[in-house]
Design a protein around this motif. Structure first.
Motif, PDB file in Angstrom:
ATOM      1  N   PHE A 107       0.846  -1.193   0.000  1.00 58.90           N
ATOM      2  CA  PHE A 107       0.000   0.000   0.000  1.00 58.90           C
ATOM      3  C   PHE A 107       0.882   1.244   0.000  1.00 58.90           C
ATOM      4  O   PHE A 107       2.052   1.196   0.388  1.00 58.90           O
ATOM      5  N   GLN A 108       0.292   2.347  -0.448  1.00 53.55           N
ATOM      6  CA  GLN A 108       0.976   3.641  -0.481  1.00 53.55           C
ATOM      7  C   GLN A 108       0.008   4.744  -0.082  1.00 53.55           C
ATOM      8  O   GLN A 108      -1.155   4.731  -0.481  1.00 53.55           O
ATOM      9  N   ARG A 109       0.491   5.691   0.692  1.00 54.51           N
ATOM     10  CA  ARG A 109      -0.210   6.945   0.938  1.00 54.51           C
ATOM     11  C   ARG A 109       0.805   8.037   0.651  1.00 54.51           C
ATOM     12  O   ARG A 109       1.760   8.215   1.395  1.00 54.51           O
ATOM     13  N   LYS A 110       0.591   8.758  -0.420  1.00 56.75           N
ATOM     14  CA  LYS A 110       1.583   9.745  -0.831  1.00 56.75           C
ATOM     15  C   LYS A 110       0.907  10.863  -1.613  1.00 56.75           C
ATOM     16  O   LYS A 110      -0.282  10.792  -1.935  1.00 56.75           O
ATOM     17  N   GLY A 111       1.668  11.892  -1.905  1.00 58.17           N
ATOM     18  CA  GLY A 111       1.132  13.024  -2.646  1.00 58.17           C
ATOM     19  C   GLY A 111       0.438  14.005  -1.718  1.00 58.17           C
ATOM     20  O   GLY A 111       0.767  14.142  -0.537  1.00 58.17           O
ATOM     21  N   GLY A 127       4.440  -4.924   2.094  1.00 58.08           N
ATOM     22  CA  GLY A 127       5.113  -3.672   2.403  1.00 58.08           C
ATOM     23  C   GLY A 127       4.194  -2.481   2.227  1.00 58.08           C
ATOM     24  O   GLY A 127       3.196  -2.536   1.502  1.00 58.08           O
ATOM     25  N   GLY A 128       4.532  -1.410   2.892  1.00 64.86           N
ATOM     26  CA  GLY A 128       3.732  -0.190   2.792  1.00 64.86           C
ATOM     27  C   GLY A 128       4.606   1.047   2.861  1.00 64.86           C
ATOM     28  O   GLY A 128       5.727   1.012   3.376  1.00 64.86           O
ATOM     29  N   GLU A 129       4.080   2.140   2.326  1.00 66.09           N
ATOM     30  CA  GLU A 129       4.801   3.421   2.337  1.00 66.09           C
ATOM     31  C   GLU A 129       3.835   4.528   2.736  1.00 66.09           C
ATOM     32  O   GLU A 129       2.774   4.680   2.126  1.00 66.09           O
ATOM     33  N   ILE A 130       4.212   5.310   3.726  1.00 63.40           N
ATOM     34  CA  ILE A 130       3.430   6.459   4.182  1.00 63.40           C
ATOM     35  C   ILE A 130       4.306   7.690   3.965  1.00 63.40           C
ATOM     36  O   ILE A 130       5.277   7.910   4.691  1.00 63.40           O
ATOM     37  N   ASP A 131       3.985   8.467   2.962  1.00 63.28           N
ATOM     38  CA  ASP A 131       4.795   9.612   2.555  1.00 63.28           C
ATOM     39  C   ASP A 131       4.086  10.893   2.998  1.00 63.28           C
ATOM     40  O   ASP A 131       3.003  11.215   2.513  1.00 63.28           O
TER      41      ASP A 131
END
Length: 282
Positions: A107-111, A127-131
């Motif tokens: 998952f991704q939370r970005k922008g 995996g995940g990314e919190i930007d």
């Protein structure tokens, strides 16, 4: 002409050019411009001298966060702060998204999104990314509760944000490297907590994409200016050497002409004087 009427012939300032450049960087980050178009328009921006030259550059682009075409201000209004106070929305805003799950996936939370007061996420064999670099914040303090089981979660924060890590690692771990970095005035605090079991939760501090592009552009311009200065220096040295060669050739020519003159200490070969007529010559 009224005071509010556009004045396209009015000279633009560095701040005016920088505001247009910021719109172009946002457009590049959002995919509205490719790199070639961005470079071309940015070069035109920094070469512009008047408002009339600046206005067409962003005519087909929306302003940051707006849906209408931006217009270059013809008056010298104070520049917007654009600081942390503008990014902490407060109130009852619970955020754009409050949770994420990745099971053998990602998952991704970005922008441009609004980070809630508490964000819960789970990565199981994934995996995940919190930007948070371009995110707004629902409060001055947000909690990222990350659970990584045989997986990994990355939390990316912008410069100036305070980071506190309180997670527990079991045959895994949390990244504490960004702790202890002083926060900028008014910046939010990001608390990273949770559990890492045979997995890991990383915390990275990175510049926003637009800022990276701006710094890259500044370095490119610095290199270009240095290259131009070296080129001018090379041309000046070449011109100096050319003049020295011409002077040397001229001296050699004069020395050669002098050496070819006949030895005439009595100046017998010089211009003959006209004899003055004496009375006795009749």
């Amino acid at each position: 002409m009224t005071d509010d009427a556009p004045a396209p012939d009015l000279r633009a300032s560095d701040a005016d050019r920088e505001r247009v450049a910021e719109v172009l960087r946002d457009a590049l980050a959002e995919g509205r411009l490719d790199m070639e178009e961005f470079q071309e328009r940015l070069d035109t921006t920094y070469q512009a001298r008047t408002y009339g030259e600046l206005a067409p550059i962003t005519r087909d682009l929306p302003a940051s966060g707006a849906t209408v075409a931006p217009a270059v201000s013809m008056t010298k209004d104070p520049a917007a702060g654009g600081g942390w106070a503008d990014r902490i929305v407060g109130g009852d805003d619970s955020g754009t998204s409050t949770w994420a799950v990745a099971v053998m996936s990602g998952f991704q939370r970005k922008g441009r999104w609004t980070a809630p007061r508490r964000f819960n996420c789970l990565a199981f064999w994934g995996g995940g990314e919190i930007d948070l670099r371009e995110a707004n914040f629902a409060d001055r303090e947000i909690v990222v509760n990350a659970v990584a089981i045989m997986g990994g979660i990355d939390v990316i924060v912008p410069p100036g944000v305070e980071v506190v890590v309180r997670g527990v690692g079991i045959m895994g771990g949390f990244d504490h490297r960004e702790e202890g970095v002083p926060a900028e005035p008014g910046a939010p605090r990001v608390i990273v907590t949770g559990l890492a079991f045979w997995g890991g939760v990383g915390v990275q501090r990175k510049l926003p994409r637009a800022e990276r592009e701006r710094l890259r552009e500044e370095r490119r311009r610095e290199k270009q200016a240095l290259k131009e200065a070296r080129r001018r220096e090379h041309l000046e040295h070449a011109e100096e050497r050319r003049r020295e060669r011409l002077d040397s050739a001229e001296r050699h020519r004069r020395e050669l002409e002098e050496s070819r003159r006949p030895h005439d200490p009595l100046n017998l070969h010089g211009p003959h004087r006209q004899h003055e007529r004496r009375p006795e010559d009749g």
